[in-house]
Every structure is written in structure tokens, then in C-alpha cells.
Design an enzyme around this catalytic site. Sequence first.
Site, mmCIF file in Angstrom:
data_model
loop_
_atom_site.group_PDB
_atom_site.id
_atom_site.type_symbol
_atom_site.label_atom_id
_atom_site.label_comp_id
_atom_site.label_asym_id
_atom_site.label_seq_id
_atom_site.Cartn_x
_atom_site.Cartn_y
_atom_site.Cartn_z
ATOM 1 N N GLY A 247 0.845 -1.207 0.000
ATOM 2 C CA GLY A 247 0.000 0.000 0.000
ATOM 3 C C GLY A 247 0.871 1.245 0.000
ATOM 4 O O GLY A 247 1.860 1.320 0.728
ATOM 5 N N ARG B 178 1.087 -5.279 -5.117
ATOM 6 C CA ARG B 178 1.221 -6.402 -4.176
ATOM 7 C C ARG B 178 1.461 -7.629 -5.048
ATOM 8 O O ARG B 178 0.627 -7.954 -5.879
ATOM 9 C CB ARG B 178 -0.045 -6.551 -3.342
ATOM 10 C CG ARG B 178 -0.392 -5.302 -2.501
ATOM 11 C CD ARG B 178 -1.512 -5.604 -1.529
ATOM 12 N NE ARG B 178 -2.102 -4.392 -0.962
ATOM 13 C CZ ARG B 178 -1.658 -3.765 0.132
ATOM 14 N NH1 ARG B 178 -0.611 -4.223 0.766
ATOM 15 N NH2 ARG B 178 -2.279 -2.690 0.593
ATOM 16 N N SER B 179 2.624 -8.269 -4.890
ATOM 17 C CA SER B 179 2.996 -9.360 -5.800
ATOM 18 C C SER B 179 2.881 -10.736 -5.142
ATOM 19 O O SER B 179 3.597 -11.050 -4.193
ATOM 20 C CB SER B 179 4.431 -9.145 -6.299
ATOM 21 O OG SER B 179 4.904 -10.293 -6.956
ATOM 22 N N GLY C 207 5.625 -1.502 3.695
ATOM 23 C CA GLY C 207 5.141 -1.970 4.995
ATOM 24 C C GLY C 207 5.591 -3.391 5.305
ATOM 25 O O GLY C 207 6.570 -3.895 4.727
ATOM 26 N N ASP C 208 4.846 -3.995 6.181
ATOM 27 C CA ASP C 208 5.141 -5.319 6.701
ATOM 28 C C ASP C 208 5.518 -6.359 5.619
ATOM 29 O O ASP C 208 6.586 -6.972 5.668
ATOM 30 C CB ASP C 208 3.854 -5.720 7.460
ATOM 31 C CG ASP C 208 3.946 -7.055 8.098
ATOM 32 O OD1 ASP C 208 4.868 -7.229 8.883
ATOM 33 O OD2 ASP C 208 3.099 -7.907 7.792
ATOM 34 N N THR D 78 4.269 2.885 5.848
ATOM 35 C CA THR D 78 2.887 2.417 5.842
ATOM 36 C C THR D 78 2.061 3.325 6.747
ATOM 37 O O THR D 78 2.517 3.691 7.832
ATOM 38 C CB THR D 78 2.760 0.957 6.336
ATOM 39 O OG1 THR D 78 1.393 0.719 6.698
ATOM 40 C CG2 THR D 78 3.626 0.637 7.539
ATOM 41 N N ASP E 239 -0.313 2.451 8.401
ATOM 42 C CA ASP E 239 -0.753 1.672 9.574
ATOM 43 C C ASP E 239 0.190 1.814 10.777
ATOM 44 O O ASP E 239 -0.210 1.548 11.907
ATOM 45 C CB ASP E 239 -0.852 0.183 9.223
ATOM 46 C CG ASP E 239 -2.001 -0.104 8.263
ATOM 47 O OD1 ASP E 239 -2.801 0.814 8.021
ATOM 48 O OD2 ASP E 239 -2.079 -1.231 7.760
ATOM 49 N N ASP F 92 2.545 -0.122 11.766
ATOM 50 C CA ASP F 92 2.514 -1.393 12.499
ATOM 51 C C ASP F 92 3.806 -2.199 12.338
ATOM 52 O O ASP F 92 3.791 -3.422 12.346
ATOM 53 C CB ASP F 92 1.299 -2.226 12.053
ATOM 54 C CG ASP F 92 1.330 -2.517 10.552
ATOM 55 O OD1 ASP F 92 2.156 -1.919 9.834
ATOM 56 O OD2 ASP F 92 0.520 -3.348 10.100
ATOM 57 N N ARG G 40 -6.045 -2.853 8.904
ATOM 58 C CA ARG G 40 -6.549 -4.228 8.814
ATOM 59 C C ARG G 40 -6.204 -5.008 10.080
ATOM 60 O O ARG G 40 -7.052 -5.648 10.665
ATOM 61 C CB ARG G 40 -5.926 -4.893 7.584
ATOM 62 C CG ARG G 40 -6.734 -6.008 7.021
ATOM 63 C CD ARG G 40 -6.194 -6.468 5.695
ATOM 64 N NE ARG G 40 -4.835 -6.001 5.413
ATOM 65 C CZ ARG G 40 -4.386 -5.749 4.199
ATOM 66 N NH1 ARG G 40 -5.182 -5.882 3.171
ATOM 67 N NH2 ARG G 40 -3.142 -5.361 4.003
ATOM 68 N N ARG H 38 -25.817 11.945 30.788
ATOM 69 C CA ARG H 38 -25.156 13.108 31.390
ATOM 70 C C ARG H 38 -25.334 14.379 30.565
ATOM 71 O O ARG H 38 -24.795 15.416 30.888
ATOM 72 C CB ARG H 38 -23.664 12.824 31.522
ATOM 73 C CG ARG H 38 -23.292 12.026 32.749
ATOM 74 C CD ARG H 38 -21.837 12.286 33.154
ATOM 75 N NE ARG H 38 -21.028 12.835 32.065
ATOM 76 C CZ ARG H 38 -20.409 12.111 31.144
ATOM 77 N NH1 ARG H 38 -20.506 10.818 31.173
ATOM 78 N NH2 ARG H 38 -19.692 12.701 30.204
ATOM 79 N N ILE I 188 -8.957 7.762 1.002
ATOM 80 C CA ILE I 188 -8.462 9.153 1.117
ATOM 81 C C ILE I 188 -7.365 9.210 2.187
ATOM 82 O O ILE I 188 -6.521 10.097 2.172
ATOM 83 C CB ILE I 188 -9.557 10.207 1.423
ATOM 84 C CG1 ILE I 188 -10.176 10.002 2.788
ATOM 85 C CG2 ILE I 188 -10.609 10.286 0.352
ATOM 86 C CD1 ILE I 188 -10.851 11.270 3.308
ATOM 87 N N ARG J 32 -4.898 7.356 2.438
ATOM 88 C CA ARG J 32 -3.590 6.996 1.894
ATOM 89 C C ARG J 32 -3.000 8.073 0.987
ATOM 90 O O ARG J 32 -1.828 7.991 0.601
ATOM 91 C CB ARG J 32 -3.703 5.674 1.126
ATOM 92 C CG ARG J 32 -3.773 4.456 2.017
ATOM 93 C CD ARG J 32 -2.738 3.420 1.640
ATOM 94 N NE ARG J 32 -2.872 2.938 0.309
ATOM 95 C CZ ARG J 32 -3.416 1.764 -0.021
ATOM 96 N NH1 ARG J 32 -3.879 0.967 0.912
ATOM 97 N NH2 ARG J 32 -3.482 1.407 -1.264
HETATM 98 O O1 F6P Z 1 -1.473 -1.321 4.635
HETATM 99 C C1 F6P Z 1 -2.082 -0.111 4.432
HETATM 100 C C2 F6P Z 1 -3.562 -0.282 4.152
HETATM 101 O O2 F6P Z 1 -4.063 0.992 3.811
HETATM 102 C C3 F6P Z 1 -4.380 -0.918 5.270
HETATM 103 O O3 F6P Z 1 -4.712 -0.024 6.311
HETATM 104 C C4 F6P Z 1 -5.570 -1.409 4.505
HETATM 105 O O4 F6P Z 1 -6.198 -2.453 5.195
HETATM 106 C C5 F6P Z 1 -4.977 -1.882 3.225
HETATM 107 O O5 F6P Z 1 -3.775 -1.140 3.050
HETATM 108 C C6 F6P Z 1 -5.851 -1.726 2.018
HETATM 109 O O6 F6P Z 1 -5.191 -2.242 0.915
HETATM 110 P P1 F6P Z 1 -5.684 -2.110 -0.583
HETATM 111 O O7 F6P Z 1 -5.529 -0.682 -0.998
HETATM 112 O O8 F6P Z 1 -4.779 -3.012 -1.342
HETATM 113 O O9 F6P Z 1 -7.110 -2.537 -0.597
#
Ligand code: F6P
Length: 319
Positions: free
Chosen positions: A11, A72-73, A102-103, A125, A127, A129, A171, A211, A250, A252
Site C-alpha cells: 500500500g 502487491r505481488s 510496509g510489513d 505504511t 498503519d 505497524d 486491517r 449526562r 483518502i 492513503r
Molecule cells: O497497509 C495499508 C492499508 O491501507 C491498510 O490499512 C488497509 O487495510 C490496506 O492497506 C488496504 O489495501 P488495498 O488498498 O490493497 O485494498
Amino acid sequence: MKRIGVLTSGGDAPGMNAAIRAVVRKCIFHDIEAYGILYGFRGLINGDIKKLEIGSVGDIIHRGGTILHTARSEEFLTEAGQLQALKQLKDHKIDGLIVIGGDGSIKGAHSLSKLDFPCVAVPATIDNDIAPTESSIGFDTALNTIIEAIDKIRDTATSHERTYVVEVMGRDSGKLALWSGLADGAESIIIPEKPKDFESVISRLKQGYERGKKHSIIIVAEGAGHGFKLGKKIQEVTQLETRVTVLGHIQRGGSPSAQDRVLASRFGGSAVDLLRSKQFGRLVSIKCNQIVDVDLSEIINHEQQINDKIYKLAQELSI
Ligand code: F6P
């Protein structure tokens, strides 16, 4: 090191361009040729590689996305894919590779490193993470995008006295939800790391309304639940008028924040330095505002944790 390759994968994240720029300029400063690999590991397998000059990375520091594109490969997850990638690197006489992502991308860099190819990874990323680093490229910008959106939602929530469910990305990680929830004073924050039962969300909502609260914001990370389903259930159970916003992609995009540009520039420059000093198989990270590096295997051995103190504080402040 005569030739360094750079790719972005997974991503995209705001600030990736600033990192590419830093890698290319730092290489050229040290008389190293820089090569851009298009479309991440997929492009590497296909040999989609071009030389980058000083001008190739001009006017991109402030732009979101990635000029190298990303993908993503699935193929790269196979041994055959990795060996083909290795062959392309050798055929193009590339001596070292910088992987920005990312990861999954960092795990990809680790695979190449285990095949003895000099690799360094840069965490990017939204995220945030990646366990060994306190911050990844793109998180700060995405967080600011979410906050800007929720501030606007809050205006209309106040006017109409409604309950709002806002679904944010993440995610497997609740960092964006937690930090935006704290920054925006959300009544409830629902994240994958801290499963919450529906009843506790409802009782918190009811307490607030008893309240005198007239509106509420509930933030849910995509990995912890479905915003629309949650909103429907809340309205059914509480009879409170409830609306749902899914912020989606948005989060990203957009021009990277100053913090992400600085982080990306520092990370990109350090990645080149690591390759130049033959420190391969490293992940560039930040700890206490200092750039450090750790072994790539740490991405596999360390699980990302949520900061319990921040989670507790967010709960205490949203009574
Ligand atoms: O890893 C970043 C991220 O934006 C996650 O938060 C999200 O779940 C995922 O990528 C979405 O990926 P894609 O754009 O491939 O649907």
C-alpha cells in the site's frame, strides 16, 4: 557499491516520494548510480527498471503516492519469483537494493537478504505497524487526514445531535484509530488489539447521553468491525439517530506532512549509508528521535503492540 536499486511496494503511503528522492540524491552525492524499480517486486521480477537522475526526483518531495508505482505481488512470495528477481538484479548489475514499504514489503526484503543479496528496508505504511520503529512514513499524514475529516463530521454531528461511527483503515492494526480517537476525543475507540463487546460500547454511549451529551463519535478500525453494521446495530438498540462514514483510501493520499517528509528524508539517506558501509539485511527505524537500524528478522520475531497507556488515557478522557 556502484549501483543501488530502489522500489516501493504494498500500500502506498504519503512520504514515499520524499524517501525515493533522498535515496537517489544521496546516491548521486556519493557517485553511486540509482535505479528505480517500477511496480514493486512485480516490476523487479519483470525487469521494469530505469536509471534515475537528479532531475528524476525533482518536484516530488511534496507529492503523495509514489512515482515508482507500487503493487502487491503474489509471485514474489514463491521461491521461483524470488530467484527471478535476483536474476534481474544481477543482470542489471545492481549491487544493493532499498525496499520502501510496509510489513509484507519488509518481509520481501528479508527473503532477498536470506538469498545473500544486499538489502535494506525502509518502513513506510500509514498503519504504523512495524514493531521495531516508533514511526513509519505516512502515519502522521494519514492521521492528520483523519483528524481533519472527523473535525468536519463533528460539526454536523453537533448540529444534528447525532451519533457518528467513523471507520478508519488498519486491517490488523488499531494505531490510526487509537491516535485519531485520542486526538479527536472520540467517545469509543474499537481496535483489533483490544476486542470490545458491543454492550460496553452501548453502555458508554448511554452514560454520555444521560449526562447530557448530544452527540458522539465512535471510531472503529477496519480490522475490528464493519462501520455500517455497527452503526445500524447502534441505532436499533439505542434509537439514537446514527450515521456512518467510511474514510477509505483518502487516508492513503495527499501531500505528506512536514513530519513525514523529514522522516522519509532521514530514512532514505540512512538506507544508502547502510548499504555504503556494507551493513546489509537491516531495517531503518526511529527510536527516541534517533535513526537506528535493526536486523530485518526482527520484523518476523517482534509483534506490534498497542500502547496500553495511550489506550487507557483515551478511555479516561472520553468519560
Ligand atoms: O497497509 C495499508 C492499508 O491501507 C491498510 O490499512 C488497509 O487495510 C490496506 O492497506 C488496504 O489495501 P488495498 O488498498 O490493497 O485494498
